[in-house]
Enzyme design. Structure first.
Site, PDB file in Angstrom:
ATOM      1  N   ASN A   1      -5.908  10.917  13.404  1.00 36.05           N
ATOM      2  CA  ASN A   1      -5.622  12.337  12.795  1.00 36.05           C
ATOM      3  C   ASN A   1      -6.487  13.360  13.895  1.00 36.05           C
ATOM      4  O   ASN A   1      -6.885  14.755  13.042  1.00 36.05           O
ATOM      5  CB  ASN A   1      -5.183  12.560  11.146  1.00 36.05           C
ATOM      6  CG  ASN A   1      -4.608  12.471  10.797  1.00 36.05           C
ATOM      7  OD1 ASN A   1      -3.130  12.430  11.868  1.00 36.05           O
ATOM      8  ND2 ASN A   1      -4.424  11.780   9.956  1.00 36.05           N
TER       9      ASN A   1
ATOM     10  N   ARG B   1       1.289  -0.848  -0.267  1.00 39.85           N
ATOM     11  CA  ARG B   1      -0.073  -0.193  -0.157  1.00 39.85           C
ATOM     12  C   ARG B   1       0.839   0.951   0.212  1.00 39.85           C
ATOM     13  O   ARG B   1       1.818   1.438   0.770  1.00 39.85           O
ATOM     14  CB  ARG B   1      -0.954   0.130   1.056  1.00 39.85           C
ATOM     15  CG  ARG B   1      -1.818   0.986   1.192  1.00 39.85           C
ATOM     16  CD  ARG B   1      -1.202   2.181   2.103  1.00 39.85           C
ATOM     17  NE  ARG B   1      -1.688   3.208   2.785  1.00 39.85           N
ATOM     18  CZ  ARG B   1      -1.612   4.790   3.495  1.00 39.85           C
ATOM     19  NH1 ARG B   1      -0.645   4.896   3.031  1.00 39.85           N
ATOM     20  NH2 ARG B   1      -2.670   5.715   3.180  1.00 39.85           N
TER      21      ARG B   1
ATOM     22  N   ASP C   1       1.458   5.024   0.306  1.00 37.08           N
ATOM     23  CA  ASP C   1       1.323   6.178   0.884  1.00 37.08           C
ATOM     24  C   ASP C   1       1.040   7.854   0.297  1.00 37.08           C
ATOM     25  O   ASP C   1       2.114   7.525  -0.529  1.00 37.08           O
ATOM     26  CB  ASP C   1       2.109   6.644   2.119  1.00 37.08           C
ATOM     27  CG  ASP C   1       1.668   7.823   3.024  1.00 37.08           C
ATOM     28  OD1 ASP C   1       0.639   7.497   3.426  1.00 37.08           O
ATOM     29  OD2 ASP C   1       2.287   9.093   3.095  1.00 37.08           O
ATOM     30  N   ALA C   2      -0.144   7.980  -0.106  1.00 38.53           N
ATOM     31  CA  ALA C   2      -0.587   8.976  -0.734  1.00 38.53           C
ATOM     32  C   ALA C   2       0.588   9.468  -2.115  1.00 38.53           C
ATOM     33  O   ALA C   2       1.623  10.252  -1.918  1.00 38.53           O
ATOM     34  CB  ALA C   2       0.017  10.629   0.491  1.00 38.53           C
ATOM     35  N   VAL C   3       0.013   8.441  -3.032  1.00 32.29           N
ATOM     36  CA  VAL C   3       1.177   8.562  -3.980  1.00 32.29           C
ATOM     37  C   VAL C   3       0.387  10.044  -4.790  1.00 32.29           C
ATOM     38  O   VAL C   3       1.617  11.130  -5.626  1.00 32.29           O
ATOM     39  CB  VAL C   3       0.765   8.069  -5.323  1.00 32.29           C
ATOM     40  CG1 VAL C   3       1.071   6.491  -4.164  1.00 32.29           C
ATOM     41  CG2 VAL C   3      -0.602   7.067  -5.596  1.00 32.29           C
TER      42      VAL C   3
ATOM     43  N   GLU D   1      -2.252   5.145  -1.969  1.00 30.25           N
ATOM     44  CA  GLU D   1      -3.327   5.354  -1.513  1.00 30.25           C
ATOM     45  C   GLU D   1      -3.376   6.790  -2.221  1.00 30.25           C
ATOM     46  O   GLU D   1      -2.148   7.421  -2.973  1.00 30.25           O
ATOM     47  CB  GLU D   1      -3.087   6.149  -0.112  1.00 30.25           C
ATOM     48  CG  GLU D   1      -4.224   7.484   0.323  1.00 30.25           C
ATOM     49  CD  GLU D   1      -2.856   7.773   1.781  1.00 30.25           C
ATOM     50  OE1 GLU D   1      -4.294   8.550   2.793  1.00 30.25           O
ATOM     51  OE2 GLU D   1      -1.750   7.955   2.048  1.00 30.25           O
TER      52      GLU D   1
END
Length: 612
Positions: free
Chosen positions: A401, A264, A266-268, A303
């Site tokens: 968050n 997975r 992260d935040a591509v 993501e």
């Protein structure tokens, strides 16, 4: 495309079949590079090669030796491609021969992606001892639950022993306090023996601040772009070839040397690359080469908050070839429906009508104007199958968050938790659970770090307080550096056998069993999905499947009983699940069998599932 040998890792210290150490480090900024072994007792100069690489082959390095690289007769630094940091981020690297591990998973075949049921967890807080070995002790529990893919939050070496994992600075090194590289290999091997796929969260959009020595070696970062977390990795500026190789070899290492089944990423959307061949696309091309060579399948899940099918379209359609993406919009529509919360990024979502759209269209915004973004946003995902979208009621971000890290169970009723679980697990997408949700873990999951740099630690504290300054009426944001913040985030395993936690666990088991056994739910054909919302009632009718294989789910998100009329075409419907049944500690059961056109009374905050 960079030429990379997919059959082996080349960066850092590796060992060839003859047992000799092959050393390769990218340090284009250096005029001289030496490797200093075992506290400097042995020093070996490296030879300069092309494109900023320094290399040597020697019999003086053995597995287990510790080392640093000395740059220009100045300071000594850990290896950017270190596999092990036994003394954390500032200490020496340790040479590891990953090929020495005795794998027993020869018979393992990665599951088809459409069968994945993922369970996201944080190694440090999932088990009492917070290690890979502790995770192994819970595999029987996860098997009993009915998930089959374990998604592990990032394990790349970070400072200290407490961190979410997104502050990693050694992407090749498995966290020493979790069990290091051998511990991770053992975990994956045991998972495969027990029928679990392993998904590893990796971070290629930024590096953490403490222990980040990459800039000493080479042009790893560019000031062309900014990210929310600091300098952007250099994927398209001068000297980017070395960075692209560094990241691509890392991905291949996890798949090849650690037998990881999927990543997975992260935040591509924060990966900035205007090269003709985007770095994600290039990585996928190399993964295809690796799969051809090994015969094993591996998936790349991203993501992504861009609603851009280019990322998940296949290479032959000029896409980047990512196998699936997290879809926050399903989560946002569901969250607004069940809580009414409409602050921040939730402000774009109307609730139940958007949830119905998410069931049918995947993307809620696929060309409409977004008030939150103040622009037209998204494209249609008409030709992307259900297996390309990962959905959830909550994950580490949406829990951690929040200022106090409250889980969904702290925000909604027991009945609504059951309804929310059904909304995800009955969807035509890949479901993911967040650790502990299946038994309503009451402990929060809060933001924690253990930076050893006092100034950085204080900056993180102040930043967290400032972020939530407007929420002072709700209390003080927990101190990210405090060990109590970490301990408060651990799962309480003794609760699983207590009520109402045990009932919710059995309910999740039942939902997951239905998903496995009923053809209409198992088949992720998005064309066989209909979702109809009634905004005034806050009810939704979800139809899955066709012909003799149909499932109709009736959802009531309101706090009053609601009458819902079943679709006329449906015949001889049999009740397979009713969240309001006394069996699940609900108020009243629905009719066990009904016909199309019949009126069904739904209890408040309930889910009723019929099978044709």
């Amino acid at each position: 495309m960079n030429k990379i040998d997919v059959s082996k890792r080349t960066l850092g210290v590796t060992f060839n079949p003859q047992g000799l150490a092959e050393i390769l480090v990218w340090a284009p900024k250096a005029e001289q590079v030496e490797i200093c072994l075992n506290n400097g007792n042995t020093i070996i100069p490296l030879r300069k090669g092309e494109f900023g690489y320094w290399h040597e082959t020697t019999d003086q390095v053995e597995p287990g030796d510790t080392y640093k690289f000395r740059i220009d007769e100045d300071q000594e630094y850990p290896d950017p491609a270190s596999l092990s940091q036994p003394e954390s981020v500032h200490g020496p690297s340790q040479a590891v021969d990953v090929d020495k591990f005795k794998w027993t998973d020869d018979q393992w075949k990665n599951l088809p992606l459409e069968e994945y049921v993922m369970y996201e967890l944080h190694t440090g807080t999932f088990s009492p001892d917070g290690t890979f070995a502790g995770l192994e002790q819970k595999l029987d529990y996860l098997k009993e639950l009915g998930v089959n893919a374990i998604e592990i939050m990032p394990v790349a070496q970070f400072p200290g022993d407490r961190n979410w994992g997104y502050d990693g600075v050694f992407p090749y090194a498995a966290q020493n306090t979790y069990g290091g590289p051998k511990g991770l290999q053992h975990l994956v091997d045991v998972c495969h023996q027990n029928g679990f796929a392993v998904v590893l969260d990796v971070v290629y959009n930024h590096m953490g601040p403490e222990g980040n020595y990459l800039g000493v070696y080479g042009h790893y970062f560019t000031d062309k772009y900014n990210t929310p977390w600091g300098p952007a990795l250099n994927f398209d500026d001068a000297w980017c070839d070395g960075v692209r190789r560094y990241i691509t070899e890392n991905l291949l290492m996890w798949f090849r040397d650690f037998h990881i089944d999927a990543v997975r990423m992260d935040a591509v959307h924060a990966i900035k690359d205007f090269s003709p061949n985007h770095i994600l696309r290039e990585m996928k091309q190399h993964v295809y080469q690796l799969m051809e060579e090994t015969g094993r399948n591996h998936y790349m899940i991203v993501e992504l908050d861009l609603n851009d099918t280019r990322f998940i379209n296949p290479l032959e359609q000029q896409g980047y070839g990512m196998d699936a993406q997290w879809i926050d919009e399903f989560h946002h529509a569901l969250r607004v429906t069940i809580t009414g919360e409409q602050t921040g990024y939730y402000s774009d979502f109307s609730g139940i009508s958007h949830l119905a759209k998410a069931y049918q269209d995947a993307y809620v915004f696929d060309g409409q104007f977004s008030e939150h973004r103040m622009k037209t946003f998204g494209v249609k995902a008409e030709n992307n199958p259900g297996k390309q979208f990962v959905v959830f009621t909550q994950n580490h971000d949406h829990v951690g968050n929040r200022m106090m890290g409250e889980r969904l169970g702290a925000l909604v009723s027991f009945e609504m938790q059951k309804l929310a679980a059904g909304a995800v697990l009955l969807s035509p997408y890949l479901p993911m659970l967040w650790m502990g949700e299946e038994y309503a873990e009451p402990n929060p999951f809060q933001y924690f770090v253990s930076h050893t740099d006092p100034d950085l630690a204080e900056a993180v504290r102040k930043g967290r307080k400032a972020e939530f300054a407007a929420f002072h009426a709700e209390g003080e944001a927990p101190d990210p550096m405090a060990e109590t913040t970490f301990n408060n985030s651990k799962l309480q395993w003794d609760l699983v056998q207590q009520e109402p936690h045990q009932t919710l666990f059995r309910y999740y088991q039942t939902l997951l069993r239905l998903r496995r056994e009923l053809p209409a739910l198992k088949n992720l054909d998005r064309k066989a999905v209909q979702a109809e919302a009634n905004e005034s009632q806050k009810t939704l009718i979800l139809q899955r499947g066709q012909g003799s294989h149909q499932v109709i789910a009736l959802m009531n998100f309101s706090q009053q009983p609601q009458k819902v009329t079943l679709p006329i075409g449906a015949k001889n419907l049999q009740l397979v699940l009713d969240s309001a049944s006394p069996e699940w500690k609900g108020p009243q059961a629905a009719e066990p069998s009904v016909a199309g056109g019949a009126e069904v009374t739904l209890q408040p905050e309930s889910l009723v599932v019929y099978q044709a």
